[in-house]
Design an enzyme around this catalytic site. Structure first.
Site, PDB file in Angstrom:
ATOM      1  CB  THR A 114      -7.014  19.352 -16.403  1.00 65.87           C
ATOM      2  OG1 THR A 114      -6.430  18.221 -17.058  1.00 65.87           O
ATOM      3  CG2 THR A 114      -8.423  19.556 -16.929  1.00 65.87           C
ATOM      4  N   GLY A 153      -5.568  15.212  -9.160  1.00 66.25           N
ATOM      5  CA  GLY A 153      -5.785  14.336  -8.015  1.00 66.25           C
ATOM      6  C   GLY A 153      -4.954  14.781  -6.824  1.00 66.25           C
ATOM      7  CD  GLU A 398      -2.175  10.888 -17.647  1.00 65.79           C
ATOM      8  OE1 GLU A 398      -1.809  11.167 -16.504  1.00 65.79           O
ATOM      9  OE2 GLU A 398      -1.800  11.541 -18.635  1.00 65.79           O
TER      10      GLU A 398
HETATM   11  C1  LIG Z   1       0.000   4.063  -6.039  1.00 65.15           C
HETATM   12  C2  LIG Z   1       1.451   3.755  -6.121  1.00 65.15           C
HETATM   13  C3  LIG Z   1       1.980   3.115  -4.868  1.00 65.15           C
HETATM   14  C4  LIG Z   1       3.464   2.899  -4.969  1.00 65.15           C
HETATM   15  C5  LIG Z   1       3.836   1.915  -6.076  1.00 65.15           C
HETATM   16  C6  LIG Z   1       5.171   2.203  -6.719  1.00 65.15           C
HETATM   17  C7  LIG Z   1       5.111   3.491  -7.551  1.00 65.15           C
HETATM   18  C8  LIG Z   1       6.047   3.496  -8.696  1.00 65.15           C
HETATM   19  C9  LIG Z   1       5.614   4.517  -9.787  1.00 65.15           C
HETATM   20  C10 LIG Z   1       4.825   3.876 -10.890  1.00 65.15           C
HETATM   21  C11 LIG Z   1       3.338   4.120 -10.756  1.00 65.15           C
HETATM   22  C12 LIG Z   1       2.625   3.528 -11.957  1.00 65.15           C
HETATM   23  C13 LIG Z   1       1.599   4.475 -12.561  1.00 65.15           C
HETATM   24  C14 LIG Z   1       0.252   3.831 -12.531  1.00 65.15           C
HETATM   25  C15 LIG Z   1      -0.697   4.437 -13.561  1.00 65.15           C
HETATM   26  C16 LIG Z   1      -2.024   3.848 -13.409  1.00 65.15           C
HETATM   27  C17 LIG Z   1      -2.717   4.485 -12.251  1.00 65.15           C
HETATM   28  C18 LIG Z   1      -3.709   5.446 -12.750  1.00 65.15           C
HETATM   29  C19 LIG Z   1      -3.932   6.575 -11.807  1.00 65.15           C
HETATM   30  C20 LIG Z   1      -4.402   7.726 -12.641  1.00 65.15           C
HETATM   31  C21 LIG Z   1      -4.927   8.874 -11.852  1.00 65.15           C
HETATM   32  C22 LIG Z   1      -5.416   9.924 -12.835  1.00 65.15           C
HETATM   33  C23 LIG Z   1      -4.241  10.737 -13.348  1.00 65.15           C
HETATM   34  C24 LIG Z   1      -4.705  11.635 -14.469  1.00 65.15           C
HETATM   35  C25 LIG Z   1      -3.900  12.649 -14.886  1.00 65.15           C
HETATM   36  C26 LIG Z   1      -4.277  13.480 -16.006  1.00 65.15           C
HETATM   37  O1  LIG Z   1      -5.328  13.353 -16.603  1.00 65.15           O
HETATM   38  S1  LIG Z   1      -3.089  14.622 -16.410  1.00 65.15           S
HETATM   39  C27 LIG Z   1      -3.761  15.536 -17.758  1.00 65.15           C
HETATM   40  C28 LIG Z   1      -3.847  14.690 -18.999  1.00 65.15           C
HETATM   41  N1  LIG Z   1      -4.197  15.501 -20.101  1.00 65.15           N
HETATM   42  C29 LIG Z   1      -4.062  15.092 -21.358  1.00 65.15           C
HETATM   43  O2  LIG Z   1      -3.704  13.964 -21.632  1.00 65.15           O
HETATM   44  C30 LIG Z   1      -4.356  16.116 -22.406  1.00 65.15           C
HETATM   45  C31 LIG Z   1      -4.567  15.473 -23.754  1.00 65.15           C
HETATM   46  N2  LIG Z   1      -4.159  16.382 -24.799  1.00 65.15           N
HETATM   47  C32 LIG Z   1      -2.894  16.305 -25.346  1.00 65.15           C
HETATM   48  O3  LIG Z   1      -2.066  15.494 -25.000  1.00 65.15           O
HETATM   49  C33 LIG Z   1      -2.581  17.278 -26.453  1.00 65.15           C
HETATM   50  O4  LIG Z   1      -3.374  18.430 -26.330  1.00 65.15           O
HETATM   51  C34 LIG Z   1      -2.822  16.660 -27.841  1.00 65.15           C
HETATM   52  C35 LIG Z   1      -1.821  15.549 -28.034  1.00 65.15           C
HETATM   53  C36 LIG Z   1      -4.225  16.145 -27.953  1.00 65.15           C
HETATM   54  C37 LIG Z   1      -2.637  17.725 -28.885  1.00 65.15           C
HETATM   55  O5  LIG Z   1      -1.470  18.391 -28.553  1.00 65.15           O
HETATM   56  P1  LIG Z   1      -0.984  19.577 -29.517  1.00 65.15           P
HETATM   57  O6  LIG Z   1      -2.164  20.317 -29.984  1.00 65.15           O
HETATM   58  O7  LIG Z   1       0.093  20.326 -28.839  1.00 65.15           O
HETATM   59  O8  LIG Z   1      -0.279  18.737 -30.618  1.00 65.15           O
HETATM   60  P2  LIG Z   1      -0.771  18.422 -32.070  1.00 65.15           P
HETATM   61  O9  LIG Z   1      -1.951  17.520 -32.081  1.00 65.15           O
HETATM   62  O10 LIG Z   1      -0.851  19.711 -32.826  1.00 65.15           O
HETATM   63  O11 LIG Z   1       0.498  17.597 -32.532  1.00 65.15           O
HETATM   64  C38 LIG Z   1       1.739  18.269 -32.703  1.00 65.15           C
HETATM   65  C39 LIG Z   1       2.816  17.219 -32.715  1.00 65.15           C
HETATM   66  O12 LIG Z   1       3.130  16.852 -31.370  1.00 65.15           O
HETATM   67  C40 LIG Z   1       3.055  15.454 -31.219  1.00 65.15           C
HETATM   68  N3  LIG Z   1       2.672  15.152 -29.845  1.00 65.15           N
HETATM   69  C41 LIG Z   1       1.533  15.499 -29.227  1.00 65.15           C
HETATM   70  N4  LIG Z   1       1.541  15.062 -27.964  1.00 65.15           N
HETATM   71  C42 LIG Z   1       2.730  14.434 -27.782  1.00 65.15           C
HETATM   72  C43 LIG Z   1       3.338  13.763 -26.660  1.00 65.15           C
HETATM   73  N5  LIG Z   1       2.707  13.605 -25.484  1.00 65.15           N
HETATM   74  N6  LIG Z   1       4.582  13.244 -26.823  1.00 65.15           N
HETATM   75  C44 LIG Z   1       5.198  13.363 -28.014  1.00 65.15           C
HETATM   76  N7  LIG Z   1       4.687  13.974 -29.124  1.00 65.15           N
HETATM   77  C45 LIG Z   1       3.459  14.499 -28.976  1.00 65.15           C
HETATM   78  C46 LIG Z   1       2.004  15.056 -32.231  1.00 65.15           C
HETATM   79  O13 LIG Z   1       2.103  13.689 -32.515  1.00 65.15           O
HETATM   80  C47 LIG Z   1       2.361  15.932 -33.385  1.00 65.15           C
HETATM   81  O14 LIG Z   1       3.465  15.382 -34.043  1.00 65.15           O
HETATM   82  P3  LIG Z   1       3.519  15.470 -35.643  1.00 65.15           P
HETATM   83  O15 LIG Z   1       3.427  16.943 -35.949  1.00 65.15           O
HETATM   84  O16 LIG Z   1       4.810  14.828 -35.974  1.00 65.15           O
HETATM   85  O17 LIG Z   1       2.318  14.715 -36.135  1.00 65.15           O
HETATM   86  C1  LIG Z   2     -10.691  10.653 -12.700  1.00 66.68           C
HETATM   87  C2  LIG Z   2      -9.942  11.800 -13.324  1.00 66.68           C
HETATM   88  C3  LIG Z   2      -8.699  12.144 -12.826  1.00 66.68           C
HETATM   89  C4  LIG Z   2      -8.002  13.212 -13.394  1.00 66.68           C
HETATM   90  N1  LIG Z   2      -6.782  13.566 -12.869  1.00 66.68           N
HETATM   91  C5  LIG Z   2      -6.132  14.621 -13.400  1.00 66.68           C
HETATM   92  C6  LIG Z   2      -4.879  15.022 -12.856  1.00 66.68           C
HETATM   93  O1  LIG Z   2      -4.381  14.430 -11.889  1.00 66.68           O
HETATM   94  N2  LIG Z   2      -4.248  16.096 -13.407  1.00 66.68           N
HETATM   95  C7  LIG Z   2      -4.782  16.784 -14.467  1.00 66.68           C
HETATM   96  O2  LIG Z   2      -4.164  17.749 -14.926  1.00 66.68           O
HETATM   97  N3  LIG Z   2      -5.965  16.413 -15.021  1.00 66.68           N
HETATM   98  C8  LIG Z   2      -6.646  15.350 -14.504  1.00 66.68           C
HETATM   99  N4  LIG Z   2      -7.838  14.965 -15.056  1.00 66.68           N
HETATM  100  C9  LIG Z   2      -8.410  15.733 -16.180  1.00 66.68           C
HETATM  101  C10 LIG Z   2      -8.306  14.959 -17.477  1.00 66.68           C
HETATM  102  O3  LIG Z   2      -6.995  14.913 -17.909  1.00 66.68           O
HETATM  103  C11 LIG Z   2      -9.201  15.612 -18.528  1.00 66.68           C
HETATM  104  O4  LIG Z   2     -10.535  15.543 -18.085  1.00 66.68           O
HETATM  105  C12 LIG Z   2      -9.046  14.872 -19.850  1.00 66.68           C
HETATM  106  O5  LIG Z   2      -7.798  15.196 -20.425  1.00 66.68           O
HETATM  107  C13 LIG Z   2     -10.170  15.210 -20.838  1.00 66.68           C
HETATM  108  O6  LIG Z   2     -10.148  16.579 -21.132  1.00 66.68           O
HETATM  109  P1  LIG Z   2     -11.505  17.431 -20.992  1.00 66.68           P
HETATM  110  O7  LIG Z   2     -12.050  17.211 -19.647  1.00 66.68           O
HETATM  111  O8  LIG Z   2     -11.192  18.793 -21.458  1.00 66.68           O
HETATM  112  O9  LIG Z   2     -12.507  16.749 -22.025  1.00 66.68           O
HETATM  113  P2  LIG Z   2     -13.037  17.382 -23.390  1.00 66.68           P
HETATM  114  O10 LIG Z   2     -11.940  17.418 -24.386  1.00 66.68           O
HETATM  115  O11 LIG Z   2     -13.791  18.621 -23.107  1.00 66.68           O
HETATM  116  O12 LIG Z   2     -14.007  16.171 -23.843  1.00 66.68           O
HETATM  117  C14 LIG Z   2     -15.377  16.373 -24.132  1.00 66.68           C
HETATM  118  C15 LIG Z   2     -15.662  15.757 -25.493  1.00 66.68           C
HETATM  119  O13 LIG Z   2     -15.025  16.565 -26.483  1.00 66.68           O
HETATM  120  C16 LIG Z   2     -14.391  15.721 -27.446  1.00 66.68           C
HETATM  121  N5  LIG Z   2     -13.239  16.380 -28.061  1.00 66.68           N
HETATM  122  C17 LIG Z   2     -12.390  17.235 -27.474  1.00 66.68           C
HETATM  123  N6  LIG Z   2     -11.408  17.600 -28.322  1.00 66.68           N
HETATM  124  C18 LIG Z   2     -11.643  16.933 -29.486  1.00 66.68           C
HETATM  125  C19 LIG Z   2     -10.982  16.862 -30.754  1.00 66.68           C
HETATM  126  N7  LIG Z   2      -9.859  17.557 -31.009  1.00 66.68           N
HETATM  127  N8  LIG Z   2     -11.512  16.063 -31.701  1.00 66.68           N
HETATM  128  C20 LIG Z   2     -12.635  15.358 -31.449  1.00 66.68           C
HETATM  129  N9  LIG Z   2     -13.312  15.383 -30.294  1.00 66.68           N
HETATM  130  C21 LIG Z   2     -12.820  16.154 -29.313  1.00 66.68           C
HETATM  131  C22 LIG Z   2     -13.938  14.527 -26.633  1.00 66.68           C
HETATM  132  O14 LIG Z   2     -13.742  13.397 -27.470  1.00 66.68           O
HETATM  133  C23 LIG Z   2     -15.117  14.338 -25.673  1.00 66.68           C
HETATM  134  O15 LIG Z   2     -16.093  13.512 -26.283  1.00 66.68           O
HETATM  135  C24 LIG Z   2      -8.562  13.920 -14.493  1.00 66.68           C
HETATM  136  C25 LIG Z   2      -9.812  13.562 -15.000  1.00 66.68           C
HETATM  137  C26 LIG Z   2     -10.510  12.505 -14.412  1.00 66.68           C
HETATM  138  C27 LIG Z   2     -11.859  12.122 -14.965  1.00 66.68           C
END
Ligand SMILES: CCCCCCCCCCCCCCCCCCCCCCC/C=C/C(=O)SCCNC(=O)CCNC(=O)[C@H](O)C(C)(C)COP(=O)(O)OP(=O)(O)OC[C@H]1O[C@@H](n2cnc3c(N)ncnc32)[C@H](O)[C@@H]1OP(=O)(O)O
Ligand SMILES: Cc1cc2nc3c(=O)[nH]c(=O)nc-3n(C[C@H](O)[C@H](O)[C@H](O)COP(=O)(O)OP(=O)(O)OC[C@H]3O[C@@H](n4cnc5c(N)ncnc54)[C@H](O)[C@@H]3O)c2cc1C
Length: 621
Positions: A114, A153, A398
């Site tokens: 991010t 994180g 996520e």
């Molecule tokens: C503490 C541990 C102690 C030790 C214990 C033992 C450890 C063992 C290990 C196990 C641990 C367990 C884990 C625990 C978990 C719980 C704990 C929680 C802790 C969490 C901390 C916070 C962490 C947070 C991290 C983050 O936030 S990371 C950043 C996340 N960001 C996102 O998710 C971004 C979201 N956006 C997207 O994914 C993409 O932009 C989109 C999917 C929205 C759009 O992508 P794009 O534009 O490229 O794609 P399209 O919409 O155009 O679609 C195109 C086609 O691609 C397919 N697609 C899209 N995404 C995916 C994918 N991910 N995989 C596969 N295919 C994908 C679409 O479906 C489309 O397909 P089609 O064309 O056929 O329709």
């Molecule tokens: C506690 C926490 C831990 C995190 N840890 C990590 C980490 O370890 N690593 C990492 O890389 N990131 C991490 N992140 C970031 C996180 O992955 C992003 O904040 C998350 O993916 C949301 O993206 P954004 O912040 O751009 O939200 P935005 O997308 O800007 O969301 C704002 C609003 O826009 C709307 N919106 C956006 N796109 C669309 C769309 N296509 N259609 C309709 N509505 C839309 C959403 O629904 C939402 O209401 C963390 C975030 C938090 C809060």
């Protein structure tokens, strides 16, 4: 399993108390104290895992739940994202190089995707990794203010490594998002390496124990070998090769965490909140149910049961669904490792949908549990505020929930379109290949099959209508993108209906699998209550096409209310069955011994504000 919840040898519980139970009270600490205390516990946790030879994943997760109750430590991104991404996206050589160091915690990593300007729209990320064949390096750069990495994180102060998602450029051509292993800090001084500007992003809604940070690259070079090269490679001369057609393999880490979040965050958070609220409701006596009779347990009020028992049913449903989601993830991931990628789209869709559906429901449910506990529910001593802020983050990280539901909807539209072209769906969407029966089989018996069929009907109808509306929008002259946007509210609701059906179906299958008739009957009541509440809360979806009528809805309401009194005798046993240790709950209201008032008073007297403090006396004089 040594630490598995349930039937723990008593001495192990004593060990947990000694190791982690008696520490300083989290609620009395400042943010910096909480962060530092978490680091101390991380070190202790790592030493204990080594000392007691804890390698079994379930043992470590249970132990983690005691060491870091209702909070994420820096081990979360390290173990939950950094290591799994190395294993899933690294070549054998890269796995051998970095995974052993990471598993021994000689390096601590995070997942850096991010940016300040983009989180959801991964294709809009701006950080670049430009290959220089002369130096055989990738030059990482943050070309704009909005490209500064933001949120990962552990990035602020703790991690010395990270997997950075960046746009790969070779000879001016953009090859899209790729994962790069980047050393962030000196292993000797822990100072940021030259060319990197890093820090913590400041206080947040929760997650006090994690230093979510920022990272700005200023033409920072890393060796060619640091691009994770399992699925695609960059040769020394800059030639780009790839072994996969699916460009989304690099998105794998997100699928993993989404699949885990259903159980680890939504399931655990809601189950803990229900445990606290229902135990406290059995302890708390208030008001007068009958003249000249003692004050009743508040759990005997029907309204209190109506608040909490549907949430108890939901907690069991999310728990079971989370277990099933994990099973599916590991099964499909193993298939993918063997080159069979056919089920990746469904895994992406169901993990996205369930992550969104369950974290939203859990956040809503945890807040209702707090509201059911009156004033003491609003106290930090209840443990509920910490559970809430920890769980609700799952609605955003996520993948923000709305965006995740739309991803699930995209898959459902693809499947539904395929059915109309003769393709037979399978797995979690196999029902879309069936003819939608308009005949409702619900009777006053409310069998689980008839209830599941009602949710199947609702989902199939909403998906069909979403698809037809999408087609109408396009037929009326809107381009595909505008049609999608103008239909997106309907699409998110269709995705939610799909996830809701999936959750009811999983619960039904679990109930049918139980052999003990007494347990089966109690779980059947919970599953019925889950489904009946779902029908009542979404009654419009069920009567819109005449599937249910008003008389049937009245039967639903009556059965719902009668189930409340049937579940009442087993309510406390049902939350005790989650087997949360007091340290895991972190709640005075939810203590296993029920000794609430005495411990609440003790706790309050310890709060720092009660320490004699001249300054405050002077201010108040
Ligand atoms: C503490 C541990 C102690 C030790 C214990 C033992 C450890 C063992 C290990 C196990 C641990 C367990 C884990 C625990 C978990 C719980 C704990 C929680 C802790 C969490 C901390 C916070 C962490 C947070 C991290 C983050 O936030 S990371 C950043 C996340 N960001 C996102 O998710 C971004 C979201 N956006 C997207 O994914 C993409 O932009 C989109 C999917 C929205 C759009 O992508 P794009 O534009 O490229 O794609 P399209 O919409 O155009 O679609 C195109 C086609 O691609 C397919 N697609 C899209 N995404 C995916 C994918 N991910 N995989 C596969 N295919 C994908 C679409 O479906 C489309 O397909 P089609 O064309 O056929 O329709
Ligand atoms: C506690 C926490 C831990 C995190 N840890 C990590 C980490 O370890 N690593 C990492 O890389 N990131 C991490 N992140 C970031 C996180 O992955 C992003 O904040 C998350 O993916 C949301 O993206 P954004 O912040 O751009 O939200 P935005 O997308 O800007 O969301 C704002 C609003 O826009 C709307 N919106 C956006 N796109 C669309 C769309 N296509 N259609 C309709 N509505 C839309 C959403 O629904 C939402 O209401 C963390 C975030 C938090 C809060």
């Amino acid at each position: 399993m040594l630490f598995k919840g349930g039937g723990l040898p008593h001495e192990s519980l004593a060990l947990q108390e000694k190791l982690f139970g008696a520490g300083p009270d989290y609620n009395f600490m400042t943010r910096i104290e909480r962060f530092k205390n978490s680091l101390v516990r991380v070190q202790h946790f790592i030493r204990c895992c080594a000392r007691y030879n804890l390698h079994d994943h379930a043992d470590k997760k249970w132990f983690e739940g005691v060491a870091f109750p209702n909070e994420v430590s820096v081990l979360g991104p390290h173990s939950g994202m950094f290591i799994p991404t190395l294993k899933e996206q690294g070549s054998e050589e890269q796995i051998q190089k970095w995974v052993p160091q990471a598993e021994k915690h000689q390096i601590m990593g995070t997942y850096i995707q991010t940016e300040l300007g983009h989180g959801t729209f991964v294709r809009g990320l701006e950080t670049t990794a430009t290959y220089d064949p002369k130096t055989e390096e990738f030059i990482l750069n943050s070309p704009t203010l909005t490209s500064i990495k933001w949120w990962p994180g552990g990035l602020g102060r703790t991690c010395n490594f990270g997997i950075v998602m960046a746009l790969l450029y070779i000879d001016g051509k953009n090859y899209g998002m790729h994962p790069f292993v980047v050393q962030l800090r000196s292993l000797k001084t822990h100072e940021p390496l030259p060319g990197l500007t890093m820090g913590d992003i400041g206080p947040k809604f929760g997650f006090d124990t994690v230093d979510n940070g920022y990272l700005q690259f200023n033409h920072f070079g890393i060796p060619r070998e640091n691009m994770l090269m399992k699925y695609c490679q960059v040769l020394k001369n800059g030639t780009y090769t790839k072994q996969t057609r699916n460009p989304k393999f690099s998105y794998g880490a997100m699928i993993f965490v989404r699949s885990m979040v259903v159980y680890e965050v939504a399931g655990q958070g809601l189950a803990k909140a229900c445990t606290i609220a229902i135990r406290y409701s059995a302890i708390r006596r208030q008001s007068e149910l009958k003249k000249s009779r003692p004050e009743p347990q508040i759990l005997d009020y029907q309204t209190q049961q109506y608040k909490l028992f549907p949430l108890l049913a939901l907690a069991y449903a999310v728990w079971f669904t989370g277990v099933r989601m994990k099973e599916i993830y590991f099964m499909v991931n193993n298939e993918i490792k063997q080159g069979h990628t056919e089920r990746l789209p469904e895994l992406h869709a169901i993990s996205s949908g369930l992550k969104a559906f369950t974290t939203s429901m859990a956040s809503w449910g945890i807040e209702r549990c707090r509201l059911a506990c009156g004033g003491h529910g609003y106290s930090a001593a209840s443990g509920l505020p910490k559970i809430y802020v920890n769980a609700t983050g799952g609605c955003t990280y996520e993948g923000e929930n709305t965006v995740m539901l739309l991803q699930c909807a995209r898959f459902l539209m693809n499947i539904y379109g395929g059915v109309k072209n003769g393709r037979r769906p399978s797995g979690s969407v196999n029902y879309l290949g069936e003819r939608i029966s308009s005949r409702c089989t619900l009777t006053s018996e409310f069998t689980l099959k008839s209830l599941a069929d009602a949710f199947k009907h609702r989902a199939a109808r909403m998906i069909k209508e979403a698809s037809e509306r999408l087609n109408r929008l396009q037929a009326s002259g809107n381009d595909p993108e505008d049609s999608w946007n103008l239909n997106s509210v309907v699409l998110t609701k269709a995705a939610e209906a799909h996830c809701h059906y999936y959750m009811v179906l999983v619960f039904e299958s679990v109930v049918e699998s139980v052999e003990d008739n007494c347990v089966k009957d109690i779980l059947r009541q919970l599953c019925q209550l889950l489904a009946l509440c779902g029908i009542q809360e979404n009654s419009g979806d069920f009567i819109q096409d005449g599937f249910l009528n008003n008389d049937q809805l009245e039967l639903v309401k009556q059965k719902q209310l009668s189930l409340l009194s049937e579940i009442r005798p087993n309510a406390v046993l049902l939350v005790d069955a989650f087997e949360f240790h007091d340290v895991q709950l972190g709640s005075i209201l939810g203590r296993f011994d029920g000794n609430v008032y005495e411990n609440l008073f003790k706790w309050a007297k310890k709060t720092p504000l009660n320490k004699p403090e001249d300054l405050i006396h002077r201010l108040l004089r």
